[in-house]
Write a protein that holds these residues in place. Structure first.
Motif, PDB file in Angstrom:
ATOM      1  N   PRO A  44      34.272  41.492  43.136  1.00  0.00           N
ATOM      2  CA  PRO A  44      34.734  40.206  43.142  1.00  0.00           C
ATOM      3  C   PRO A  44      33.537  39.250  44.138  1.00  0.00           C
ATOM      4  N   LYS A  45      33.130  39.669  45.068  1.00  0.00           N
ATOM      5  CA  LYS A  45      32.243  38.965  45.955  1.00  0.00           C
ATOM      6  C   LYS A  45      30.973  38.749  45.284  1.00  0.00           C
ATOM      7  N   GLY A  46      30.384  39.872  44.408  1.00  0.00           N
ATOM      8  CA  GLY A  46      29.052  40.048  43.777  1.00  0.00           C
ATOM      9  C   GLY A  46      29.174  38.834  42.528  1.00  0.00           C
ATOM     10  N   LYS A  47      30.181  39.073  41.718  1.00  0.00           N
ATOM     11  CA  LYS A  47      30.471  38.124  40.646  1.00  0.00           C
ATOM     12  C   LYS A  47      30.637  36.575  41.397  1.00  0.00           C
ATOM     13  N   GLY A  48      31.231  36.305  42.553  1.00  0.00           N
ATOM     14  CA  GLY A  48      31.314  34.922  43.034  1.00  0.00           C
ATOM     15  C   GLY A  48      30.158  34.446  43.101  1.00  0.00           C
ATOM     16  N   ALA A  49      29.292  35.244  43.824  1.00  0.00           N
ATOM     17  CA  ALA A  49      27.890  34.590  44.301  1.00  0.00           C
ATOM     18  C   ALA A  49      27.163  34.225  42.996  1.00  0.00           C
ATOM     19  N   GLU A  50      27.220  34.871  42.111  1.00  0.00           N
ATOM     20  CA  GLU A  50      26.369  34.647  40.780  1.00  0.00           C
ATOM     21  C   GLU A  50      27.190  33.443  40.074  1.00  0.00           C
ATOM     22  N   ARG A  51      28.455  33.240  40.282  1.00  0.00           N
ATOM     23  CA  ARG A  51      28.955  32.055  39.609  1.00  0.00           C
ATOM     24  C   ARG A  51      28.621  30.867  40.419  1.00  0.00           C
ATOM     25  N   PHE A  52      28.623  30.896  41.778  1.00  0.00           N
ATOM     26  CA  PHE A  52      28.120  29.922  42.729  1.00  0.00           C
ATOM     27  C   PHE A  52      26.759  29.461  42.203  1.00  0.00           C
ATOM     28  N   LYS A  53      25.720  30.377  42.182  1.00  0.00           N
ATOM     29  CA  LYS A  53      24.347  30.139  41.800  1.00  0.00           C
ATOM     30  C   LYS A  53      24.482  29.322  40.610  1.00  0.00           C
ATOM     31  N   GLU A  54      25.257  29.677  39.411  1.00  0.00           N
ATOM     32  CA  GLU A  54      25.203  29.099  38.197  1.00  0.00           C
ATOM     33  C   GLU A  54      25.650  27.614  38.529  1.00  0.00           C
ATOM     34  N   GLU A 262      29.166  21.568  47.457  1.00  0.00           N
ATOM     35  CA  GLU A 262      30.741  21.453  47.982  1.00  0.00           C
ATOM     36  C   GLU A 262      31.686  21.910  46.470  1.00  0.00           C
ATOM     37  N   GLY A 263      31.214  21.051  45.659  1.00  0.00           N
ATOM     38  CA  GLY A 263      32.030  21.031  44.246  1.00  0.00           C
ATOM     39  C   GLY A 263      31.866  22.541  43.656  1.00  0.00           C
ATOM     40  N   ALA A 264      30.545  23.080  43.710  1.00  0.00           N
ATOM     41  CA  ALA A 264      30.348  24.128  43.199  1.00  0.00           C
ATOM     42  C   ALA A 264      30.867  25.285  43.857  1.00  0.00           C
ATOM     43  N   MET A 265      30.975  25.301  45.111  1.00  0.00           N
ATOM     44  CA  MET A 265      31.648  26.123  46.130  1.00  0.00           C
ATOM     45  C   MET A 265      33.258  26.097  45.407  1.00  0.00           C
ATOM     46  N   LYS A 266      33.690  25.112  45.390  1.00  0.00           N
ATOM     47  CA  LYS A 266      35.096  25.056  45.286  1.00  0.00           C
ATOM     48  C   LYS A 266      35.575  25.812  43.839  1.00  0.00           C
ATOM     49  N   GLU A 267      34.636  25.369  42.914  1.00  0.00           N
ATOM     50  CA  GLU A 267      34.876  26.145  41.489  1.00  0.00           C
ATOM     51  C   GLU A 267      34.577  27.472  41.471  1.00  0.00           C
ATOM     52  N   ALA A 268      33.649  27.930  42.404  1.00  0.00           N
ATOM     53  CA  ALA A 268      33.352  29.460  42.544  1.00  0.00           C
ATOM     54  C   ALA A 268      34.292  30.143  43.276  1.00  0.00           C
ATOM     55  N   THR A 269      34.979  29.479  44.172  1.00  0.00           N
ATOM     56  CA  THR A 269      36.195  30.139  44.993  1.00  0.00           C
ATOM     57  C   THR A 269      37.161  30.478  44.180  1.00  0.00           C
TER      58      THR A 269
END
Length: 341
Positions: A44-54, A262-269
């Motif tokens: 979950p954390k690994g995929k969350g980090a990749e989603r935030f990057k994207e 901040e918007g990207a982090m909200k979506e990634a979260t």
């Protein structure tokens, strides 16, 4: 206008143009965020980090480049917080237990066994005033808290069945560096051993430790089930992460970039927290299918015995994490219609 005056005016104009060009170039210079973490990409954390990057790179139209370093490729979990404070990396997502040794002992409240009766109570804590208040305690240490990411509820693994409290006696159990987790295993008459996450597999393989606690997704992706014969689905504790950033770096960002991130982090979260349960469910099924580890579910009587043994840890650790904080979480549980203690 004299020739000298004209020359001066032209020189000033040229200088202004060069200055503006340099400023614009600087403003458009790629901003690199090194995002380091200690788990595999397919967690979950690994995929969350990749989603935030994207999301971050898309939102900033490439103005920000996020470099993700998984599996302790840059820093082990004992080193990464210092690296963040020094500016060697800009972003981390350490487990909440990591902030105790940093001096923010209140975060160890998340380590208390059976403190969160369900995910609804957990969400009330992380998304409400309690969670934000904890983040504020990091700012004096040069750290800005951005989000809480879920991993899931913990299971126990060992090379013997863990059904009764007595089954833990004298076992060497790996823990993160947390006084609460140390106390938890002492309450079970086990011997807690602090080890970096990246060292756990080998320690299990060589008998340095007998077992550990973690989420199914971490157990499976780190192949711990290959060197542990028994897994007990206990849901006795919680593992979550705080996505944090170097405060000085964050505040140096242009306001528009910070807003986009901040918007990207909200979506990634939202994404990371949504997939966490499924990732753990799938990992548990994969562990069963491997045939290498016997999976056991506690009976109601066994759960009750574990709770009786572990709930006193709340009282013994109140002086460390804060009785007021524990009481505040109890109130959130009661508001959700559940009694903890």
């Amino acid at each position: 206008m004299t020739i000298i005056t004209m020359r001066a005016a032209l020189t000033a104009c040229a200088f202004a143009t060069l200055t503006l060009s340099a400023t614009m170039a600087q403003a458009q210079q790629t901003i690199v965020i090194k995002f380091s973490h200690v788990v595999a990409n397919d967690t979950p954390k690994g995929k969350g980090a990749e989603r935030f990057k994207e999301l971050a790179e898309k939102a900033t139209r490439g103005r920000v480049k996020v470099e993700v370093y998984p599996n302790s490729t840059l820093y082990k979990d004992k080193e990464e917080l210092e690296a963040l404070q020094l500016g060697s990396v800009q972003m981390l997502a350490p487990s909440l237990a990591k902030f105790g040794p940093l001096g923010a002992r209140e975060f160890e409240v998340f380590d208390l066994p059976y403190i969160f009766p369900n995910k609804a109570v957990l969400k009330r804590v992380t998304e409400g005033p309690i969670g934000q208040g904890l983040f504020q305690r990091l700012e004096s240490k040069g750290i800005k808290g951005l989000a809480y990411w879920d991993n899931g509820m913990k299971v126990m693994t060992a090379n013997r069945p863990l059904h009764k409290v007595a089954d833990f006696r004298a076992l060497k159990m790996r823990i993160q560096s947390s006084k609460v987790l140390d106390e938890q295993f002492r309450a079970l008459k086990a011997n807690p051993q602090v080890l970096a996450f990246s060292e756990v597999y080998q320690a299990m393989q060589t008998g340095v430790v007998d077992g550990s606690e973690n989420t199914p997704s971490n157990v499976y992706t780190q192949k711990m089930h290959e060197v542990q014969s028994n897994l007990t689905v206990s849901d006795h504790g919680y593992i979550g992460y705080a996505v944090i950033v170097n405060k000085k770096f964050w505040e140096s960002l242009p306001a528009d970039v910070r807003s986009q991130l901040e918007g990207a982090m909200k979506e990634a979260t939202i994404y990371a927290n949504t997939i966490a349960q499924k990732e753990n469910d799938d990992a548990l099924e994969a562990i069963k299918a491997s045939g290498k580890t016997k999976v056991y579910y506690l009976s109601e009587d066994e759960k009750a015995e574990w709770r009786r043994a572990l709930l006193p840890v709340h009282k013994s650790m109140a002086g460390r994490v804060g009785q007021d904080l524990i009481d505040a979480i109890y109130k959130e549980s009661e508001a959700a219609g559940v009694k903890v203690n």
